[in-house]
Scaffold this motif. Structure first.
Motif, PDB file in Angstrom:
ATOM      1  N   ALA A  83      86.295   1.745  35.964  1.00  0.00           N
ATOM      2  CA  ALA A  83      87.230   0.867  35.257  1.00  0.00           C
ATOM      3  C   ALA A  83      87.950  -0.053  36.234  1.00  0.00           C
ATOM      4  O   ALA A  83      88.194  -1.233  35.940  1.00  0.00           O
ATOM      5  N   LEU A  84      88.292   0.470  37.407  1.00  0.00           N
ATOM      6  CA  LEU A  84      88.966  -0.352  38.410  1.00  0.00           C
ATOM      7  C   LEU A  84      88.051  -1.452  38.922  1.00  0.00           C
ATOM      8  O   LEU A  84      88.482  -2.594  39.115  1.00  0.00           O
ATOM      9  N   VAL A  85      86.782  -1.138  39.134  1.00  0.00           N
ATOM     10  CA  VAL A  85      85.819  -2.135  39.598  1.00  0.00           C
ATOM     11  C   VAL A  85      85.726  -3.286  38.597  1.00  0.00           C
ATOM     12  O   VAL A  85      85.762  -4.466  38.972  1.00  0.00           O
ATOM     13  N   HIS A  86      85.628  -2.974  37.302  1.00  0.00           N
ATOM     14  CA  HIS A  86      85.508  -4.033  36.303  1.00  0.00           C
ATOM     15  C   HIS A  86      86.821  -4.789  36.119  1.00  0.00           C
ATOM     16  O   HIS A  86      86.822  -6.022  36.031  1.00  0.00           O
ATOM     17  N   ALA A  87      87.939  -4.062  36.067  1.00  0.00           N
ATOM     18  CA  ALA A  87      89.224  -4.720  35.816  1.00  0.00           C
ATOM     19  C   ALA A  87      89.632  -5.634  36.965  1.00  0.00           C
ATOM     20  O   ALA A  87      90.316  -6.639  36.748  1.00  0.00           O
ATOM     21  N   SER A  88      89.220  -5.303  38.181  1.00  0.00           N
ATOM     22  CA  SER A  88      89.626  -6.102  39.338  1.00  0.00           C
ATOM     23  C   SER A  88      88.590  -7.138  39.740  1.00  0.00           C
ATOM     24  O   SER A  88      88.785  -7.861  40.714  1.00  0.00           O
ATOM     25  N   ALA A  89      87.471  -7.202  38.998  1.00  0.00           N
ATOM     26  CA  ALA A  89      86.386  -8.146  39.295  1.00  0.00           C
ATOM     27  C   ALA A  89      85.778  -7.893  40.673  1.00  0.00           C
ATOM     28  O   ALA A  89      85.361  -8.824  41.366  1.00  0.00           O
ATOM     29  N   ALA A  90      85.733  -6.638  41.069  1.00  0.00           N
ATOM     30  CA  ALA A  90      85.132  -6.281  42.354  1.00  0.00           C
ATOM     31  C   ALA A  90      83.620  -6.208  42.229  1.00  0.00           C
ATOM     32  O   ALA A  90      83.090  -5.799  41.191  1.00  0.00           O
ATOM     33  N   GLN A  91      82.939  -6.599  43.271  1.00  0.00           N
ATOM     34  CA  GLN A  91      81.497  -6.426  43.329  1.00  0.00           C
ATOM     35  C   GLN A  91      81.137  -5.063  43.909  1.00  0.00           C
ATOM     36  O   GLN A  91      80.172  -4.433  43.503  1.00  0.00           O
ATOM     37  N   ARG A  92      81.981  -4.608  44.874  1.00  0.00           N
ATOM     38  CA  ARG A  92      81.664  -3.342  45.535  1.00  0.00           C
ATOM     39  C   ARG A  92      82.935  -2.588  45.892  1.00  0.00           C
ATOM     40  O   ARG A  92      83.941  -3.180  46.301  1.00  0.00           O
ATOM     41  N   TRP A  93      82.877  -1.280  45.738  1.00  0.00           N
ATOM     42  CA  TRP A  93      83.965  -0.352  46.074  1.00  0.00           C
ATOM     43  C   TRP A  93      83.370   0.703  47.002  1.00  0.00           C
ATOM     44  O   TRP A  93      82.374   1.343  46.665  1.00  0.00           O
ATOM     45  N   VAL A  94      83.940   0.849  48.196  1.00  0.00           N
ATOM     46  CA  VAL A  94      83.427   1.807  49.171  1.00  0.00           C
ATOM     47  C   VAL A  94      84.565   2.713  49.603  1.00  0.00           C
ATOM     48  O   VAL A  94      85.671   2.240  49.907  1.00  0.00           O
ATOM     49  N   ARG A 108      89.080 -12.199  51.338  1.00  0.00           N
ATOM     50  CA  ARG A 108      87.754 -11.568  51.337  1.00  0.00           C
ATOM     51  C   ARG A 108      87.754 -10.205  50.648  1.00  0.00           C
ATOM     52  O   ARG A 108      86.697  -9.585  50.513  1.00  0.00           O
ATOM     53  N   GLY A 109      88.918  -9.725  50.229  1.00  0.00           N
ATOM     54  CA  GLY A 109      88.974  -8.423  49.569  1.00  0.00           C
ATOM     55  C   GLY A 109      90.237  -7.674  49.934  1.00  0.00           C
ATOM     56  O   GLY A 109      91.197  -8.238  50.477  1.00  0.00           O
ATOM     57  N   VAL A 110      90.225  -6.373  49.623  1.00  0.00           N
ATOM     58  CA  VAL A 110      91.363  -5.518  49.950  1.00  0.00           C
ATOM     59  C   VAL A 110      90.831  -4.208  50.519  1.00  0.00           C
ATOM     60  O   VAL A 110      89.703  -3.794  50.238  1.00  0.00           O
ATOM     61  N   ALA A 111      91.654  -3.555  51.324  1.00  0.00           N
ATOM     62  CA  ALA A 111      91.324  -2.242  51.854  1.00  0.00           C
ATOM     63  C   ALA A 111      92.620  -1.468  52.027  1.00  0.00           C
ATOM     64  O   ALA A 111      93.674  -2.055  52.307  1.00  0.00           O
ATOM     65  N   TRP A 112      92.543  -0.173  51.815  1.00  0.00           N
ATOM     66  CA  TRP A 112      93.721   0.660  52.047  1.00  0.00           C
ATOM     67  C   TRP A 112      93.302   1.993  52.635  1.00  0.00           C
ATOM     68  O   TRP A 112      92.130   2.395  52.545  1.00  0.00           O
ATOM     69  N   ALA A 113      94.253   2.666  53.284  1.00  0.00           N
ATOM     70  CA  ALA A 113      93.952   3.941  53.934  1.00  0.00           C
ATOM     71  C   ALA A 113      95.191   4.809  53.943  1.00  0.00           C
ATOM     72  O   ALA A 113      96.330   4.324  53.915  1.00  0.00           O
ATOM     73  N   GLN A 114      94.960   6.112  53.982  1.00  0.00           N
ATOM     74  CA  GLN A 114      96.013   7.098  54.165  1.00  0.00           C
ATOM     75  C   GLN A 114      95.693   7.892  55.431  1.00  0.00           C
ATOM     76  O   GLN A 114      94.577   8.401  55.577  1.00  0.00           O
ATOM     77  N   ALA A 159      86.438  -6.878  56.914  1.00  0.00           N
ATOM     78  CA  ALA A 159      85.621  -8.029  57.321  1.00  0.00           C
ATOM     79  C   ALA A 159      84.146  -7.645  57.358  1.00  0.00           C
ATOM     80  O   ALA A 159      83.278  -8.427  56.922  1.00  0.00           O
ATOM     81  N   ARG A 160      83.846  -6.449  57.855  1.00  0.00           N
ATOM     82  CA  ARG A 160      82.451  -5.998  57.937  1.00  0.00           C
ATOM     83  C   ARG A 160      81.849  -5.828  56.543  1.00  0.00           C
ATOM     84  O   ARG A 160      80.723  -6.250  56.266  1.00  0.00           O
ATOM     85  N   SER A 161      82.607  -5.212  55.655  1.00  0.00           N
ATOM     86  CA  SER A 161      82.115  -4.990  54.300  1.00  0.00           C
ATOM     87  C   SER A 161      81.930  -6.305  53.559  1.00  0.00           C
ATOM     88  O   SER A 161      80.957  -6.488  52.813  1.00  0.00           O
ATOM     89  N   ALA A 162      82.856  -7.248  53.754  1.00  0.00           N
ATOM     90  CA  ALA A 162      82.742  -8.550  53.097  1.00  0.00           C
ATOM     91  C   ALA A 162      81.521  -9.315  53.602  1.00  0.00           C
ATOM     92  O   ALA A 162      80.820  -9.971  52.825  1.00  0.00           O
ATOM     93  N   THR A 163      81.259  -9.220  54.898  1.00  0.00           N
ATOM     94  CA  THR A 163      80.080  -9.886  55.453  1.00  0.00           C
ATOM     95  C   THR A 163      78.802  -9.298  54.867  1.00  0.00           C
ATOM     96  O   THR A 163      77.872 -10.030  54.489  1.00  0.00           O
ATOM     97  N   GLU A 164      78.748  -7.976  54.749  1.00  0.00           N
ATOM     98  CA  GLU A 164      77.573  -7.329  54.165  1.00  0.00           C
ATOM     99  C   GLU A 164      77.390  -7.736  52.702  1.00  0.00           C
ATOM    100  O   GLU A 164      76.261  -7.815  52.211  1.00  0.00           O
ATOM    101  N   ALA A 165      78.503  -7.985  52.005  1.00  0.00           N
ATOM    102  CA  ALA A 165      78.439  -8.368  50.596  1.00  0.00           C
ATOM    103  C   ALA A 165      78.196  -9.862  50.406  1.00  0.00           C
ATOM    104  O   ALA A 165      78.079 -10.327  49.270  1.00  0.00           O
ATOM    105  N   GLY A 166      78.180 -10.632  51.503  1.00  0.00           N
ATOM    106  CA  GLY A 166      77.924 -12.067  51.396  1.00  0.00           C
ATOM    107  C   GLY A 166      79.150 -12.887  51.067  1.00  0.00           C
ATOM    108  O   GLY A 166      79.027 -14.048  50.662  1.00  0.00           O
ATOM    109  N   VAL A 167      80.356 -12.327  51.231  1.00  0.00           N
ATOM    110  CA  VAL A 167      81.585 -13.078  50.980  1.00  0.00           C
ATOM    111  C   VAL A 167      81.848 -13.998  52.167  1.00  0.00           C
ATOM    112  O   VAL A 167      81.804 -13.566  53.315  1.00  0.00           O
ATOM    113  N   PRO A 168      82.118 -15.299  51.944  1.00  0.00           N
ATOM    114  CA  PRO A 168      82.308 -16.242  53.062  1.00  0.00           C
ATOM    115  C   PRO A 168      83.442 -15.805  53.969  1.00  0.00           C
ATOM    116  O   PRO A 168      84.424 -15.183  53.571  1.00  0.00           O
ATOM    117  N   LYS A 169      83.294 -16.180  55.252  1.00  0.00           N
ATOM    118  CA  LYS A 169      84.291 -15.824  56.252  1.00  0.00           C
ATOM    119  C   LYS A 169      85.551 -16.658  56.070  1.00  0.00           C
ATOM    120  O   LYS A 169      85.527 -17.776  55.563  1.00  0.00           O
TER     121      LYS A 169
END
Length: 242
Positions: free
Chosen positions: A92-103, A196-202, A225-235
């Motif tokens: 649901a989060l992937v669709h609601a946020s218009a994400a292509q990939r969640w890792v 290029r996206g979002v990332a979070w960590a604990q 940045a690495r994940s966005a490059t792999e997904a083809g998101v422009p720098k």
């Protein structure tokens, strides 16, 4: 029965219902689990804690029709939920946020013990548990403002923005820890939000030194940045974030 009677009986049978074809790819996602470490790389940043076992990496990718899939992010964060405080399942989060990939995965944190120190079977190791979300090429994510709002309300974060990249730092409650009657377990929270996206960590386990928190923030930014490059998101222009 004669041939005429048989034909009449067949005509009296109710017509078979017309079934609507179901597209198995409608609003679908693909989940891949693997033993690799994912986009966060800690080599050269700290000495990995040998008691912390790296987790499997889970990658969820949305289907080709995702633009038509329903879903909205909640208007307010729910601090009783786990990060990112939306209460939504991963799909649901992937669709609601218009994400292509969640890792999502976990890597060992820094080993704070002296070299040669005796082992302790009751010791809690340091672990960096993280998630990276990237949009489709040419698209954008809706999760950025929601993540920032949740971090402000639920993790008491401070924010620094440089060149369109925002770094958040705060403290969050580890809601997956077993209930023991002891005070709630807390962890340092980090987040990176940029075009290029979002990332979070604990950062779990014993308190991390400031230098290692800085290193974790840099590792998280590089992972995005690495994940966005792999997904083809422009720098976007690379600017330091401290």
């Amino acid at each position: 029965m004669s041939a005429v009677d048989t034909a009449a009986a067949v005509r009296r049978l109710p017509a078979a219902p017309q079934m609507t074809p179901v597209d198995p790819l409608k609003c679908s996602t693909t989940t891949v689990r693997g033993p690799w470490s994912g986009p966060v790389k800690v080599e050269g940043r700290w000495r990995p804690d040998p008691d912390a076992l790296p987790d499997e990496t889970v990658t969820v990718t949305r289907g080709p029709d995702a633009d038509s899939c329903p879903g909205d992010l909640p208007p307010e964060p729910d601090c009783a939920q786990a990060v990112p405080w939306t209460g939504l399942s991963v799909d649901a989060l992937v669709h609601a946020s218009a994400a292509q990939r969640w890792v999502s995965s976990a890597v060992p944190g820094p080993d704070g013990r002296r070299s040669g120190a005796p082992g302790d079977p009751h010791r809690v190791p340091r672990t960096m548990t993280y998630t990276v979300m990237t949009p489709r090429p040419g698209g954008g994510l809706a999760i950025g403002p929601a993540l920032a709002a949740g971090a402000s309300a639920c993790a008491d974060t401070t924010a620094r923005t440089v060149g369109g990249t925002t770094l958040l730092r705060g403290t969050t409650v580890d809601r997956w820890a077993p209930t023991t009657g002891a005070p709630p377990t807390t962890a340092t929270f980090l987040a990176v939000i940029d075009p290029r996206g979002v990332a979070w960590a604990q950062l779990g386990g014993p308190a991390w030194p400031r230098r290692d928190i800085d290193s974790a923030a840099a590792a998280l930014r590089d992972a995005l940045a690495r994940s966005a490059t792999e997904a083809g998101v422009p720098k976007v222009p690379s600017l330091p974030v401290h």
